[in-house]
Design a protein around this motif. Structure first.
Motif, PDB file in Angstrom:
ATOM      1  N   SER A  22      44.954  31.802  27.800  1.00 26.11           N
ATOM      2  CA  SER A  22      45.270  32.763  26.735  1.00 26.11           C
ATOM      3  C   SER A  22      44.777  34.167  27.108  1.00 26.11           C
ATOM      4  O   SER A  22      45.433  35.160  26.783  1.00 26.11           O
ATOM      5  CB  SER A  22      44.704  32.315  25.394  1.00 26.11           C
ATOM      6  N   ILE A  23      43.658  34.239  27.797  1.00 23.61           N
ATOM      7  CA  ILE A  23      43.157  35.543  28.253  1.00 23.61           C
ATOM      8  C   ILE A  23      44.109  36.137  29.282  1.00 23.61           C
ATOM      9  O   ILE A  23      44.463  37.320  29.207  1.00 23.61           O
ATOM     10  CB  ILE A  23      41.730  35.409  28.834  1.00 23.61           C
ATOM     11  N   ILE A  24      44.527  35.311  30.233  1.00 28.27           N
ATOM     12  CA  ILE A  24      45.458  35.772  31.269  1.00 28.27           C
ATOM     13  C   ILE A  24      46.758  36.247  30.621  1.00 28.27           C
ATOM     14  O   ILE A  24      47.287  37.307  30.964  1.00 28.27           O
ATOM     15  CB  ILE A  24      45.754  34.646  32.285  1.00 28.27           C
ATOM     16  N   GLN A  25      47.267  35.463  29.684  1.00 29.76           N
ATOM     17  CA  GLN A  25      48.513  35.816  28.999  1.00 29.76           C
ATOM     18  C   GLN A  25      48.379  37.151  28.260  1.00 29.76           C
ATOM     19  O   GLN A  25      49.252  38.007  28.341  1.00 29.76           O
ATOM     20  CB  GLN A  25      48.908  34.715  28.011  1.00 29.76           C
ATOM     21  N   ARG A  28      48.245  39.978  30.716  1.00 31.27           N
ATOM     22  CA  ARG A  28      49.563  40.209  31.297  1.00 31.27           C
ATOM     23  C   ARG A  28      50.461  40.944  30.307  1.00 31.27           C
ATOM     24  O   ARG A  28      51.150  41.895  30.663  1.00 31.27           O
ATOM     25  CB  ARG A  28      50.202  38.886  31.725  1.00 31.27           C
ATOM     26  N   ASP A  29      50.434  40.519  29.055  1.00 33.90           N
ATOM     27  CA  ASP A  29      51.247  41.168  28.024  1.00 33.90           C
ATOM     28  C   ASP A  29      50.871  42.632  27.843  1.00 33.90           C
ATOM     29  O   ASP A  29      51.729  43.475  27.566  1.00 33.90           O
ATOM     30  CB  ASP A  29      51.121  40.435  26.686  1.00 33.90           C
ATOM     31  N   GLU A  30      49.590  42.931  27.991  1.00 31.89           N
ATOM     32  CA  GLU A  30      49.102  44.305  27.826  1.00 31.89           C
ATOM     33  C   GLU A  30      49.108  45.088  29.144  1.00 31.89           C
ATOM     34  O   GLU A  30      48.614  46.207  29.193  1.00 31.89           O
ATOM     35  CB  GLU A  30      47.684  44.274  27.251  1.00 31.89           C
ATOM     36  N   GLN A  31      49.643  44.456  30.196  1.00 31.23           N
ATOM     37  CA  GLN A  31      49.696  45.058  31.535  1.00 31.23           C
ATOM     38  C   GLN A  31      48.306  45.508  32.005  1.00 31.23           C
ATOM     39  O   GLN A  31      48.114  46.618  32.500  1.00 31.23           O
ATOM     40  CB  GLN A  31      50.692  46.205  31.568  1.00 31.23           C
TER      41      GLN A  31
END
Length: 106
Positions: A22-25, A28-31
């Motif tokens: 969830s942290i990685i996601q 990634r979503d926030e670039q």
């Protein structure tokens, strides 16, 4: 962020992996993946297959296109697990890593 992902990975549990994912996601979503170092990603890639998430580990290693190069222990463990399952992705991942390494030294 890197330390948190490492600590969750060291737990070597499905719950720890889920939280790390969830942290990685979110990053990634926030670039903001640049906030993670290659060691934390490498550790996560090593732990993922142990909890039954081999293809997630492959996607982490595939972050090479973002400029990350996980430790050899990380990507070789994923390649080994994929090869043992007979997946053609083992060869594709190995080729991807070696091409990236060649570009680093060229």
């Amino acid at each position: 962020m890197s330390q948190l992902v490492c600590q969750l990975s060291y737990q070597n549990t499905r719950q720890g992996l889920t939280l790390a994912q969830s942290i990685i996601q979110r990053l990634r979503d926030e670039q903001k993946l640049h906030r993670l170092d290659s060691n934390s990603l490498g550790l996560l890639a090593v732990v993922a297959p142990k909890t039954g998430h081999t293809f997630y580990a492959t996607s982490i290693i595939s972050m090479l296109c973002s400029g990350y190069l996980p430790h050899v222990k990380a990507w070789s463990a994923v390649v080994s697990r994929l090869a043992a399952s007979g997946s053609i992705e083992a060869l594709q991942l190995f080729n991807s890593v070696t091409r990236r390494l060649l570009r680093c030294f060229a």
